[in-house]
Write a protein that holds these residues in place. Structure first.
Motif, PDB file in Angstrom:
ATOM      1  N   UNK B 124       0.279   3.993  10.226  1.00 18.29           N
ATOM      2  CA  UNK B 124      -0.169   2.423  10.382  1.00 18.29           C
ATOM      3  C   UNK B 124      -1.315   2.260  11.308  1.00 18.29           C
ATOM      4  N   UNK B 137      -7.231  -3.876  -2.139  1.00 25.10           N
ATOM      5  CA  UNK B 137      -8.096  -4.853  -2.324  1.00 25.10           C
ATOM      6  C   UNK B 137      -9.063  -4.681  -3.665  1.00 25.10           C
ATOM      7  N   UNK B 138      -9.695  -3.405  -3.722  1.00 24.36           N
ATOM      8  CA  UNK B 138     -10.572  -3.188  -4.729  1.00 24.36           C
ATOM      9  C   UNK B 138      -9.622  -3.193  -6.124  1.00 24.36           C
ATOM     10  N   UNK B 140      -6.984  -5.064  -6.953  1.00 25.31           N
ATOM     11  CA  UNK B 140      -6.913  -6.275  -7.297  1.00 25.31           C
ATOM     12  C   UNK B 140      -8.128  -7.129  -7.577  1.00 25.31           C
ATOM     13  N   UNK B 198       0.882  -1.945  -1.934  1.00 22.39           N
ATOM     14  CA  UNK B 198       1.005  -3.033  -0.834  1.00 22.39           C
ATOM     15  C   UNK B 198       2.395  -3.450  -0.481  1.00 22.39           C
ATOM     16  N   UNK B 201       4.093  -0.582   1.452  1.00 28.66           N
ATOM     17  CA  UNK B 201       3.795  -0.513   2.620  1.00 28.66           C
ATOM     18  C   UNK B 201       4.389  -1.391   3.497  1.00 28.66           C
ATOM     19  N   UNK B 202       4.606  -2.826   3.092  1.00 23.35           N
ATOM     20  CA  UNK B 202       5.099  -3.791   3.768  1.00 23.35           C
ATOM     21  C   UNK B 202       6.583  -3.732   3.944  1.00 23.35           C
ATOM     22  N   UNK B 205       7.151  -0.666   6.563  1.00 21.75           N
ATOM     23  CA  UNK B 205       6.937  -1.156   7.768  1.00 21.75           C
ATOM     24  C   UNK B 205       8.082  -1.718   8.345  1.00 21.75           C
ATOM     25  N   UNK B 206       8.904  -2.654   7.464  1.00 24.07           N
ATOM     26  CA  UNK B 206       9.996  -3.354   8.037  1.00 24.07           C
ATOM     27  C   UNK B 206      11.075  -2.315   8.260  1.00 24.07           C
TER      28      UNK B 206
END
Lengths: 307, 313
Positions: B124, B137-138, B140, B198, B201-202, B205-206
């Motif tokens: 991170x 992002x790309x 998406x 995505x 990853x989220x 992290x949690x």
């Protein structure tokens, strides 16, 4: 410089009480000015700038060295890019640069309209469903059903039943997005209505419509803004996909999807016909997504620390 | 536990019914006269009348819906206006390539996206994290067909490593089958990989902030073991959810991918049906894919109970 905190002030209390309710634009103070704001939010700066440029292209499409995007010239078919035709010409000799520039109009119009239509419809339904228990059950079951239909297929089915027009494309794409907005707004409302200030308004004798419009709505808007941006981006892609497979804007409208659909036949020998609209579409969607990510970081500090 | 499974299965019945109502009502809520639009501008009044009867627009909504849904439940999706063949048969003929494409894309995407998400969470704030997020992002932002033409241009037209288009059925061997599906899966997987990476990853992290992760590291377990066994298992529920919900993107994207790569699947059938304004076929495809989508998400919901037994209570 040192007077400015780089991160929003710690609002532990507020975040625990209402995670769905970030303060709108916590970093924006008049003293910092627009430049400072953009510097601290590079995603918004980059995405917004590109989007403004595209908007300029769309509005002033007729004044940017373009010719009539529909003008056919059989003697100049599928020419590669040259000083005369910056992006070359397509199979029936139309100027690609003009078509791509005019295509900006279609893409931006569809993106913005779908975002607006889906947000307002979803907002209205979500507010009512979140507040009136007897509406909630039936409405949310219908929304579940709508969400179970893959969005592009739903749009294809709707387009097959109507005459192709940009307006119908907007409606067909927006319908698939309504349930997603509706769910988001409903969940905001459900957590908001338990908060003391709503209880206070009820005790003070405010009518239900007044509570919804004056107290709940403003607090549900922040997450909706982010969602609307993403809807705008995906609507642009969906419009191009629909046009590409022949279920979108009418062929006489120079949309990027249509230009690519027409360029398919020749693409192995004349890849530039597809490349120019493809790159334009990608840049546009990227700009909107960046703006969305920036807004999300700004409006939801919790995700900003994650991302 | 069994009570939960039973409740979950029963709860899909109303969804299936509502999907049926929605798909069927499209005919009735569409502005104008759908029969005339489907028949086209050169159609005679008799043609329009015939189509009206085929679609069931000549009687009241409830009567027609009852008939139609009864037939759908026994697997009869009506007949194609264009070819006169049963829609079920047309879809069954084209199902193989589409299922192949989606299975390969799904496997490939999960195998790429989950490790990427885990890596981004573990590193991170470093350049690894940023690189994964930029890729997301790309993913998406690049539409399926844009990626499709790009990878075809590079890997097929320039490098000649893969076929430009076409499809080899599984009967001709796993090698050729897979070889032909690499580029389609690569282009179709973009959005899907972005989404799963995505979410992974989220979720990671949690979990990585939890005490038991520190304990596991402190007692000397290797980083890889902690990340992939301890953390990933606890982060798996949102990841599995995103895999299930993202299938809607895959299904929509398959329609486009198949037309870019000339794969003779259900997507190709849909595109042909659009050009021929063959509404029963489109209706059938929408219905079958929606049911597949609901079914797979039901199965994933049941998988949750294995991943996190607390859900069943």
């Amino acid at each position: 410089m040192n007077r400015e905190p780089t991160r929003p002030p710690d609002r532990v209390g507020a975040v625990i009480a209402a995670p769905e309710m970030p303060e709108i634009m916590p970093e924006f103070s008049p003293r910092a000015g627009v430049i400072g704001f953009l510097r601290r939010n590079p995603k918004i700066a980059v995405g917004g700038t590109i989007l403004l440029l595209l908007l300029f292209c769309a509005v002033f499409a007729g004044f940017l060295g373009t010719v009539d995007p529909g003008a056919i010239a059989p003697s100049r078919r599928a020419r590669p890019p040259s000083p005369e035709h910056w992006f070359g010409t397509d199979m029936i000799g139309r100027d690609l640069y003009s078509r791509v520039v005019y295509g900006t109009r279609v893409s931006l119009f569809v993106g913005f309209s779908v975002a607006l239509v889906a947000s307002f419809t979803g907002l209205a339904i979500g507010l009512v469903a979140g507040f009136l228990k007897w509406v909630d059950g039936p409405v949310m079951r219908v929304m579940d059903g709508l969400m179970s239909i893959p969005p592009i297929l739903l749009a294809v089915a709707l387009m097959a039943l109507t005459r192709g027009s940009v307006g119908n494309v907007v409606i067909a794409i927006a319908i698939a997005d309504v349930p997603r907005v509706c769910r988001l707004v409903r969940s905001s409302v459900l957590s908001l209505r338990e908060l003391p200030f709503i209880e206070g308004a009820v005790t003070a004798g405010s009518s239900t419509p007044r509570i919804i419009l004056r107290h709940v709505l403003p607090n549900a808007l922040a997450p909706l803004t982010v969602q609307a941006t993403y809807i705008c981006a995906s609507a642009m892609i969906t419009e191009a996909i629909l046009s590409f497979i022949g279920a979108g804007s009418p062929p006489d409208i120079p949309s990027w999807g249509n230009i690519m659909a027409e360029g398919r036949v020749l693409w192995q020998v004349k890849p530039f016909i597809i490349a120019f609209p493809a790159v334009s579409l990608s840049i546009t969607v990227l700009a909107v997504n960046l703006l969305g990510d920036g807004l999300r970081d700004l409006l939801d500090p919790r995700s900003a620390t994650k991302a | 536990m069994y009570g939960y499974i039973a409740r979950r299965i029963l709860s899909t019945i109303p969804v299936v019914l509502i999907v049926g109502v929605i798909v069927f009502s499209l005919l009735f809520v569409a502005p104008g006269d759908p029969a005339a639009i489907i028949a086209g501008d050169q159609a005679s009044p008799a043609d329009v009348e015939r189509i009206r009867r085929t679609l069931g627009l000549d009687q009241s909504f409830l009567v027609q819906f009852g008939h139609w849904f009864g037939r759908v439940m026994v697997g009869d999706l009506g007949t194609s206006i264009f070819s006169g063949k049963p829609v079920t048969e047309l879809i069954a003929l084209r199902f193989g390539p589409t299922v192949s494409l989606m299975l390969v894309t799904l496997t490939f995407s999960v195998l790429v996206a989950v490790p990427l998400g885990v890596l981004a969470a573990a590193r991170r704030g470093t350049w690894v994290d940023s690189a994964v997020m930029v890729m997301a992002v790309l993913g998406f932002s690049l539409p399926v067909f844009v990626v499709g033409y790009l990878v075809t241009y590079i890997f097929a037209l320039q490098l000649h490593a893969f076929p430009v288009q076409g499809y080899k059925p599984l009967d001709e061997g796993v090698g050729p089958w897979l070889h032909g599906l690499v580029l389609p899966a690569l282009s179709l997987g973009g959005v899907y990989i972005a989404l799963i990476a995505r979410v992974t990853r989220a979720a990671m992290l949690e979990v990585l902030g939890q005490d038991y992760i520190r304990t596991a590291r402190a007692k000397g377990l290797g980083l890889g073991r902690v990340l992939f066994l301890h953390a990933l298992k606890n982060a798996s529920v949102p990841v599995v959810t995103s895999i299930g919900l993202g299938l809607a993107l895959l299904i929509g994207g398959a329609v486009v991918t198949e037309s870019v790569f000339a794969i003779p699947g259900v997507g190709r059938l849909t595109v042909d049906a659009i050009l021929q304004r063959d509404y029963p076929v489109i209706q059938g495809v929408v219905l079958v894919f929606s049911f597949v989508y609901v079914g797979i998400n039901l199965m994933l919901d049941l998988v949750y109970t294995l991943l996190d037994p607390r859900i069943a209570y």
